[in-house]
Design a protein around this motif. Sequence first.
Motif, short mmCIF file in Angstrom:
data_model
loop_
_atom_site.label_atom_id
_atom_site.label_comp_id
_atom_site.label_asym_id
_atom_site.label_seq_id
_atom_site.Cartn_x
_atom_site.Cartn_y
_atom_site.Cartn_z
N PHE A 196 0.86 -1.19 0.00
CA PHE A 196 0.00 0.00 0.00
C PHE A 196 0.89 1.24 0.00
O PHE A 196 1.89 1.30 0.72
N VAL A 197 0.52 2.23 -0.82
CA VAL A 197 1.29 3.47 -0.90
C VAL A 197 0.38 4.68 -0.75
O VAL A 197 -0.84 4.61 -1.01
N LEU A 198 0.98 5.79 -0.35
CA LEU A 198 0.27 7.04 -0.16
C LEU A 198 0.72 8.04 -1.22
O LEU A 198 1.91 8.09 -1.55
N PRO A 199 -0.19 8.83 -1.77
CA PRO A 199 0.21 9.80 -2.79
C PRO A 199 0.79 11.07 -2.17
O PRO A 199 0.52 11.41 -1.01
N VAL A 200 1.61 11.76 -2.96
CA VAL A 200 2.02 13.10 -2.59
C VAL A 200 0.81 14.01 -2.79
O VAL A 200 0.20 14.01 -3.86
N ARG A 201 0.46 14.76 -1.78
CA ARG A 201 -0.77 15.58 -1.82
C ARG A 201 -0.46 17.04 -2.14
O ARG A 201 0.56 17.57 -1.71
N ARG A 202 -1.37 17.65 -2.88
CA ARG A 202 -1.24 19.09 -3.15
C ARG A 202 -1.42 19.88 -1.86
O ARG A 202 -0.74 20.87 -1.62
N GLU A 203 -2.36 19.42 -1.05
CA GLU A 203 -2.64 20.08 0.21
C GLU A 203 -2.64 19.03 1.32
O GLU A 203 -3.20 17.94 1.14
N PRO A 204 -2.03 19.31 2.45
CA PRO A 204 -1.98 18.34 3.55
C PRO A 204 -3.38 17.95 4.01
O PRO A 204 -4.30 18.77 4.02
N ASP A 205 -3.57 16.67 4.36
CA ASP A 205 -4.83 16.20 4.89
C ASP A 205 -4.52 15.10 5.91
O ASP A 205 -4.48 13.91 5.58
N GLU A 206 -4.27 15.52 7.14
CA GLU A 206 -3.86 14.59 8.19
C GLU A 206 -4.92 13.53 8.46
O GLU A 206 -4.59 12.37 8.75
N ASP A 207 -6.19 13.90 8.39
CA ASP A 207 -7.26 12.93 8.65
C ASP A 207 -7.29 11.83 7.60
O ASP A 207 -7.48 10.65 7.91
N ALA A 208 -7.10 12.22 6.33
CA ALA A 208 -7.09 11.22 5.25
C ALA A 208 -5.90 10.29 5.38
O ALA A 208 -6.01 9.07 5.17
N VAL A 209 -4.75 10.84 5.73
CA VAL A 209 -3.55 10.02 5.90
C VAL A 209 -3.74 9.05 7.07
O VAL A 209 -3.40 7.86 6.97
N ALA A 210 -4.31 9.54 8.16
CA ALA A 210 -4.55 8.68 9.33
C ALA A 210 -5.49 7.54 8.98
O ALA A 210 -5.27 6.40 9.39
N ALA A 211 -6.55 7.84 8.21
CA ALA A 211 -7.50 6.80 7.82
C ALA A 211 -6.84 5.79 6.89
O ALA A 211 -7.08 4.58 7.00
N ALA A 212 -5.99 6.27 5.99
CA ALA A 212 -5.31 5.37 5.05
C ALA A 212 -4.35 4.43 5.77
O ALA A 212 -4.31 3.23 5.48
N VAL A 213 -3.60 4.96 6.71
CA VAL A 213 -2.64 4.13 7.45
C VAL A 213 -3.37 3.11 8.31
O VAL A 213 -2.96 1.95 8.41
N GLU A 214 -4.47 3.53 8.93
CA GLU A 214 -5.23 2.59 9.76
C GLU A 214 -5.83 1.48 8.90
O GLU A 214 -5.85 0.31 9.30
N TYR A 215 -6.29 1.83 7.70
CA TYR A 215 -6.82 0.84 6.76
C TYR A 215 -5.75 -0.19 6.41
O TYR A 215 -5.99 -1.41 6.44
N ALA A 216 -4.55 0.28 6.06
CA ALA A 216 -3.47 -0.63 5.69
C ALA A 216 -3.13 -1.57 6.85
O ALA A 216 -2.94 -2.77 6.65
N ALA A 217 -3.06 -1.01 8.05
CA ALA A 217 -2.75 -1.83 9.23
C ALA A 217 -3.83 -2.89 9.45
O ALA A 217 -3.52 -4.05 9.77
N TRP A 218 -5.08 -2.52 9.26
CA TRP A 218 -6.18 -3.48 9.41
C TRP A 218 -6.05 -4.60 8.38
O TRP A 218 -6.25 -5.78 8.71
N MET A 219 -5.72 -4.25 7.15
CA MET A 219 -5.59 -5.26 6.10
C MET A 219 -4.46 -6.24 6.43
O MET A 219 -4.59 -7.45 6.21
N LEU A 220 -3.36 -5.74 6.95
CA LEU A 220 -2.24 -6.61 7.32
C LEU A 220 -2.64 -7.56 8.44
O LEU A 220 -2.34 -8.76 8.40
#
Length: 438
Positions: A320-344
């Motif tokens: 799983f990878v995260l994109p470089v964002r035009r504008e920071p979005d800490e909530d979206a990053v947190a949700a993405a990382v939690e999703y990846a951890a759940w999948m693992l």
Amino acid sequence: MRKQETTGSRSAPVLGRRAFLAAGMAAAGTALAGCGPADTVLSGKQRLRQWNLFTGGDGARMVEMHEAYRKQHPGIDFQPSTFQWGNPYYTKFAMGAAGGRAFDIATLHVSRIRGLGAGTLLSPVPTDLLAQHGITRDTITPNIWDKCTIDGELFAIPLDTHLMVNYFNRPVCEEAGVLDSDGNLVAVSDEDEFFEVCAAVKEVTGQYGVVTDTTHAWRPFWSLYRQLGGELTLEGELGIDDDKALRALDFLRRLSQDGLAPKSSDGAATPANFQNGIAGLMLSGNWELPTLKDAGMDFGMRPFPGIYGEELGQGDSHCFVLPVRREPDEDAVAAAVEYAAWMLKNSVTWAGGGHVPAYTPVTEGREYADLQPQANYRHAAENVQFDPSAWFSGSAAQLQADAGAIFTGVHTGAVTPQAALNRFKRAAQNLIDTTSPV
């Protein structure tokens, strides 16, 4: 979005019906692209857009896992999208990542991380946040974690390992006398032993001993070449050990020319040939496991045979990878990382498709140990042989395509190993001399 500027007292033009509809469609498309009101605002949920390339059996398991994820995360507006495997996906991925708003987390092959813009299109993974969910280097197969790390930064969260293995038809191999006391295929330690096993199996099938995908000959070639200690440098002047490469290619030639394997067998025909009893052995990726299980076949699996020493097999990892964002979005990053951890943490479901989970608490657990024949080759993932590093190398990349087109002629007898090696070296050097599009 910039509003259209007006000059003086000029009145706005009147839109005709077609222009009005076109404007409406454009506005809808803009909203979907991320320029309209955020879904988070409209729904009250955190939006999580996920891209993947899983179809077939892998796709079914991914859907199963996603349904379970949704049930456990009612506060997440989860929006997965599946695209066509291979070049179409990677082209779309690069375009989406360049736009900066297409997805919040996506699936890649680990071998493609460098070529798809680590630090340019891909953002480093916040390891402190990942650790809060219990995912650290200590919980991931070490060689896979290291492969996801570039210049000291983690750029991907590994989900699994998939690699070349050796399938065997249990009844056929039992009759051929090539099973050990535990009912597993005997290990081999050199070319002659492997050819002897194939010959014994051929006596039973009456046709072939082993089948492998001749149109994707890169995978067995790279497995054999790496067993010989071969290195491949894809920068500046091509670096390759001709003697070791020729030995690996000659092995493939002998396999087909001696009648132990079909001279031609593509990706679809290979598991079918094995399933139909045309051959009692198959050298292929572990992803063929669901097809054979669904067919009710009695078969086993072990690591790719150690023809030249260790049982090393070519392979890769999904991550799983995260994109470089035009504008920071800490909530979206947190949700993405939690999703990846759940999948693992829930990847024992994913293991049903043959892939070896990268999260070691799963592979070391009882539930995974009871999976057969998956548990018989899990240790091979600890030393999977990734493709050499280059922007044009890795799963579904041009180096594999060029090698497959060239090396298939070694099986058919259309080219000699030496001629195939010469052509491959020219093709590889052309790729080296080509500027990366990212």
